[in-house]
Write an enzyme that holds these catalytic residues in place. Sequence first.
Site, PDB file in Angstrom:
ATOM      1  CG  ASP A   1      -8.255   0.382   1.335  1.00  0.00           C
ATOM      2  OD1 ASP A   1      -7.022   0.323   1.509  1.00  0.00           O
ATOM      3  OD2 ASP A   1      -8.799   1.195   0.571  1.00  0.00           O
ATOM      4  CD  GLU A   2      -9.263  -6.279   0.447  1.00  0.00           C
ATOM      5  OE1 GLU A   2      -8.180  -5.812   0.844  1.00  0.00           O
ATOM      6  OE2 GLU A   2      -9.510  -6.489  -0.749  1.00  0.00           O
ATOM      7  N   GLY A   3      -8.311  -4.809   5.386  1.00  0.00           N
ATOM      8  CA  GLY A   3      -7.777  -4.994   6.742  1.00  0.00           C
ATOM      9  C   GLY A   3      -6.574  -5.938   6.734  1.00  0.00           C
ATOM     10  CE  LYS A   4      -4.337  -5.562   1.200  1.00  0.00           C
ATOM     11  NZ  LYS A   4      -5.569  -4.783   1.064  1.00  0.00           N
TER      12      LYS A   4
ATOM     13  CB  THR B   1      -3.152  -1.544  -8.850  1.00  0.00           C
ATOM     14  OG1 THR B   1      -1.911  -0.860  -8.652  1.00  0.00           O
ATOM     15  CG2 THR B   1      -2.994  -3.029  -8.514  1.00  0.00           C
TER      16      THR B   1
ATOM     17  CG  ASN C   1      -0.096   0.968  -5.023  1.00  0.00           C
ATOM     18  OD1 ASN C   1       0.789   0.467  -4.342  1.00  0.00           O
ATOM     19  ND2 ASN C   1      -0.593   0.369  -6.081  1.00  0.00           N
TER      20      ASN C   1
ATOM     21  CB  VAL D   1     -15.456  -7.355  16.851  1.00  0.00           C
ATOM     22  CG1 VAL D   1     -16.179  -8.610  16.446  1.00  0.00           C
ATOM     23  CG2 VAL D   1     -14.457  -7.652  17.976  1.00  0.00           C
TER      24      VAL D   1
ATOM     25  CD  GLN E   1      -1.917  -2.460  -4.419  1.00  0.00           C
ATOM     26  OE1 GLN E   1      -1.162  -3.320  -4.822  1.00  0.00           O
ATOM     27  NE2 GLN E   1      -1.491  -1.470  -3.660  1.00  0.00           N
TER      28      GLN E   1
ATOM     29  N   GLY F   1      -1.858   1.235   1.642  1.00  0.00           N
ATOM     30  CA  GLY F   1      -1.880   1.883   2.950  1.00  0.00           C
ATOM     31  C   GLY F   1      -2.402   0.846   3.922  1.00  0.00           C
ATOM     32  CG  HIS F   2      -1.102  -2.638   4.065  1.00  0.00           C
ATOM     33  ND1 HIS F   2      -0.366  -3.712   3.654  1.00  0.00           N
ATOM     34  CD2 HIS F   2      -1.913  -2.334   3.027  1.00  0.00           C
ATOM     35  CE1 HIS F   2      -0.709  -4.047   2.410  1.00  0.00           C
ATOM     36  NE2 HIS F   2      -1.645  -3.210   2.015  1.00  0.00           N
TER      37      HIS F   2
ATOM     38  NE  ARG G   1     -10.366   3.021   2.384  1.00  0.00           N
ATOM     39  CZ  ARG G   1      -9.835   2.604   3.538  1.00  0.00           C
ATOM     40  NH1 ARG G   1     -10.593   2.151   4.499  1.00  0.00           N
ATOM     41  NH2 ARG G   1      -8.520   2.622   3.704  1.00  0.00           N
TER      42      ARG G   1
HETATM   43  P1  GDP Z   1      -5.508  -2.746   4.243  1.00  0.00           P
HETATM   44  O1  GDP Z   1      -5.089  -1.822   3.161  1.00  0.00           O
HETATM   45  O2  GDP Z   1      -6.163  -3.988   3.738  1.00  0.00           O
HETATM   46  O3  GDP Z   1      -4.399  -3.051   5.226  1.00  0.00           O
HETATM   47  O4  GDP Z   1      -6.639  -1.976   5.073  1.00  0.00           O
HETATM   48  P2  GDP Z   1      -6.583  -0.423   5.540  1.00  0.00           P
HETATM   49  O5  GDP Z   1      -5.634  -0.300   6.662  1.00  0.00           O
HETATM   50  O6  GDP Z   1      -6.393   0.466   4.375  1.00  0.00           O
HETATM   51  O7  GDP Z   1      -8.093  -0.215   6.003  1.00  0.00           O
HETATM   52  C1  GDP Z   1      -8.666  -0.989   7.005  1.00  0.00           C
HETATM   53  C2  GDP Z   1      -9.139  -0.042   8.125  1.00  0.00           C
HETATM   54  O8  GDP Z   1     -10.044  -0.716   8.958  1.00  0.00           O
HETATM   55  C3  GDP Z   1      -8.022   0.426   9.021  1.00  0.00           C
HETATM   56  O9  GDP Z   1      -8.317   1.723   9.460  1.00  0.00           O
HETATM   57  C4  GDP Z   1      -8.070  -0.557  10.196  1.00  0.00           C
HETATM   58  O10 GDP Z   1      -7.554  -0.010  11.396  1.00  0.00           O
HETATM   59  C5  GDP Z   1      -9.536  -0.773  10.304  1.00  0.00           C
HETATM   60  N1  GDP Z   1      -9.949  -2.100  10.798  1.00  0.00           N
HETATM   61  C6  GDP Z   1      -9.397  -3.311  10.561  1.00  0.00           C
HETATM   62  N2  GDP Z   1     -10.140  -4.285  11.111  1.00  0.00           N
HETATM   63  C7  GDP Z   1     -11.196  -3.679  11.691  1.00  0.00           C
HETATM   64  C8  GDP Z   1     -12.352  -4.161  12.385  1.00  0.00           C
HETATM   65  O11 GDP Z   1     -12.564  -5.343  12.574  1.00  0.00           O
HETATM   66  N3  GDP Z   1     -13.253  -3.222  12.816  1.00  0.00           N
HETATM   67  C9  GDP Z   1     -13.062  -1.886  12.607  1.00  0.00           C
HETATM   68  N4  GDP Z   1     -14.000  -1.059  13.055  1.00  0.00           N
HETATM   69  N5  GDP Z   1     -11.988  -1.407  11.963  1.00  0.00           N
HETATM   70  C10 GDP Z   1     -11.078  -2.287  11.497  1.00  0.00           C
HETATM   71  P1  IMO Z   2      -4.213  -1.422  -0.063  1.00  0.00           P
HETATM   72  O1  IMO Z   2      -2.983  -2.310  -0.128  1.00  0.00           O
HETATM   73  C1  IMO Z   2      -7.469   0.474  -2.236  1.00  0.00           C
HETATM   74  C2  IMO Z   2      -6.614   1.715  -6.359  1.00  0.00           C
HETATM   75  C3  IMO Z   2      -6.628   3.210  -6.632  1.00  0.00           C
HETATM   76  C4  IMO Z   2      -7.110   3.219  -8.075  1.00  0.00           C
HETATM   77  C5  IMO Z   2      -6.404   1.980  -8.653  1.00  0.00           C
HETATM   78  C6  IMO Z   2      -5.117   2.290  -9.399  1.00  0.00           C
HETATM   79  O2  IMO Z   2      -4.168  -0.392   0.990  1.00  0.00           O
HETATM   80  O3  IMO Z   2      -5.434  -2.280  -0.050  1.00  0.00           O
HETATM   81  P2  IMO Z   2      -2.662   2.920  -8.585  1.00  0.00           P
HETATM   82  O4  IMO Z   2      -2.170   4.099  -7.802  1.00  0.00           O
HETATM   83  O5  IMO Z   2      -2.375   1.613  -7.971  1.00  0.00           O
HETATM   84  O6  IMO Z   2      -2.243   2.970 -10.024  1.00  0.00           O
HETATM   85  O7  IMO Z   2      -4.281   3.107  -8.592  1.00  0.00           O
HETATM   86  O8  IMO Z   2      -6.141   1.128  -7.564  1.00  0.00           O
HETATM   87  N1  IMO Z   2      -5.725   1.289  -5.265  1.00  0.00           N
HETATM   88  C7  IMO Z   2      -6.147   0.918  -4.050  1.00  0.00           C
HETATM   89  N2  IMO Z   2      -7.377   0.935  -3.511  1.00  0.00           N
HETATM   90  N3  IMO Z   2      -6.425   0.008  -1.527  1.00  0.00           N
HETATM   91  C8  IMO Z   2      -5.184  -0.035  -2.072  1.00  0.00           C
HETATM   92  O9  IMO Z   2      -4.138  -0.622  -1.456  1.00  0.00           O
HETATM   93  C9  IMO Z   2      -4.989   0.479  -3.371  1.00  0.00           C
HETATM   94  N4  IMO Z   2      -3.929   0.618  -4.177  1.00  0.00           N
HETATM   95  C10 IMO Z   2      -4.381   1.106  -5.336  1.00  0.00           C
HETATM   96  O10 IMO Z   2      -7.512   3.875  -5.776  1.00  0.00           O
HETATM   97  O11 IMO Z   2      -8.492   2.969  -8.121  1.00  0.00           O
HETATM   98 MG    MG Z   3      -5.317   0.160   2.591  1.00  0.00          MG
END
Ligand code: GDP
Ligand code: IMO
Ligand code: MG
Length: 429
Positions: free
Chosen positions: A13-16, A240, A38, A415, A225, A40-41, A306
Amino acid sequence: MSTVVIVGTQWGDEGKGMVVDLFSEKADLLVRFQGGNNAGHTVVVGDDTTILHHIPSGILHDDVLCVIGNGVVIDPEVLIGEIGQVKSKGKFQSDRQLAISNRAHIIMPWHKAIDQAAENAKGEKKIGTTGRGIGPAYRSKMSRTGLRFGDFLDEKNFPDYVQDNIGEFNCLLKNFYDAPELEPDEIIETYRGYARKLKPYAADTFRLVNDAVRARKNVLFEGAQGTMLDIDHGTYPYVTSSNTVAGAVCTGAGVGPRSVDKVYGVLKAYTTRVGAGPFPTELHDEIGDRIGERGHEFGATTGRKRRCGWLDLAAVKYAARLNDLTHLIVTKVDVLDGLDKIKMAVAYEIDGRVTDIVPADIEEYARAKPIYETLAGWTESTSGMTSWDELPPELRAYLARIAEVLGLPVAVASVGPGRAQTIVLHPPF
Ligand code: GDP
Ligand code: IMO
Ligand code: MG
């Protein structure tokens, strides 16, 4: 013309998704190479938010061919739903924009049932999986009893596959987990329908990807992930079930190691983790709550809250080495706006020893105490800033310190979640 891998350097969930969407503007081909739904982007375009679990995050750009590689595990029902969702936005209007490897594996209903039953049975020791059947699907793959996408499309053989495999899982569900058994006929009927819908996307993606790399096209590889969730290098067993590091591009997309030119590692300006397992910089105070609220830190897949903490550069440094990063992308810096002081961990103290290596022993890692540096915060709201020079000097100092500790350039700082809310210093293409 280059090939670029995007990986998460923390616990996901770094913002990939945001980064991949941004870089897809100039990409020809984009490949997901591991994981399943698993992931969620999130991609934000104007007022519209799209959360992608299976489809690569560049799908909103019409000219990018999106590939689901052989290293991925696919839940057909989820993928079909997602295809419909993106098409209803007026995007992805040609089926030729998505290619699915005939070697990718299918997540069957029993994988989901076992994932959930196993988690329930673990009680206190649960991993906190997403419950999507990811671990059991990879287990079947490695046991050589999995179902590949190409074989799933074979209407003649599919019923036999279900009949041959369901018994083992029903036995486990009924006798070991005391959970309901699954009905083979129902699965055969429903999944045959899914296969028909997904058939148009089947492809020999090995050829597509290798041809694009050899033709020196702009190729992006989208990680899911994060490095700390890698099955080998992460905080095992709280990980994972796939390799999430950049090296997995070779096995999960079918290219050799010399095919990769650059590796961009994405890190949040702080740290989050969903699910259980050690998290040295976790905050259990009002700053942690504030970060969670300002950053909307709820899982994009399961909606779970989170866990939040300060930036852990010791973990990111470990990730930088494992992935052989060439560039850094620091996201969500706006979430830290208005803090008086900002901390970042640069090493750990474990049993009186100072280290910046993440130990293999999970209990040892659980004892790691972060060694922090404290930097000045900034008062300005940064979400409307569009250039490096506009950023508050304290934020520039914060980013410069990250670059210094890791010995790598910051290529992008974001930002806000939108496409325009990014300051790009070193574009990939
Ligand atoms: P991913 O799994 O690495 O693709 O990241 P997620 O989509 O799960 O979580 C990142 C969240 O941060 C999402 O809701 C994005 O819309 C949001 N996001 C990404 N970049 C930024 C940023 O620079 N600032 C803020 N406030 N939100 C951001
Ligand atoms: P993105 O791509 C954050 C975590 C789960 C759990 C562990 C194992 O959006 O960054 P799994 O269902 O894969 O067997 O769960 O890994 N996990 C994630 N956490 N972002 C994800 O994907 C994740 N995918 C799995 O919460 O701790
Ligand atoms: Mg995610």
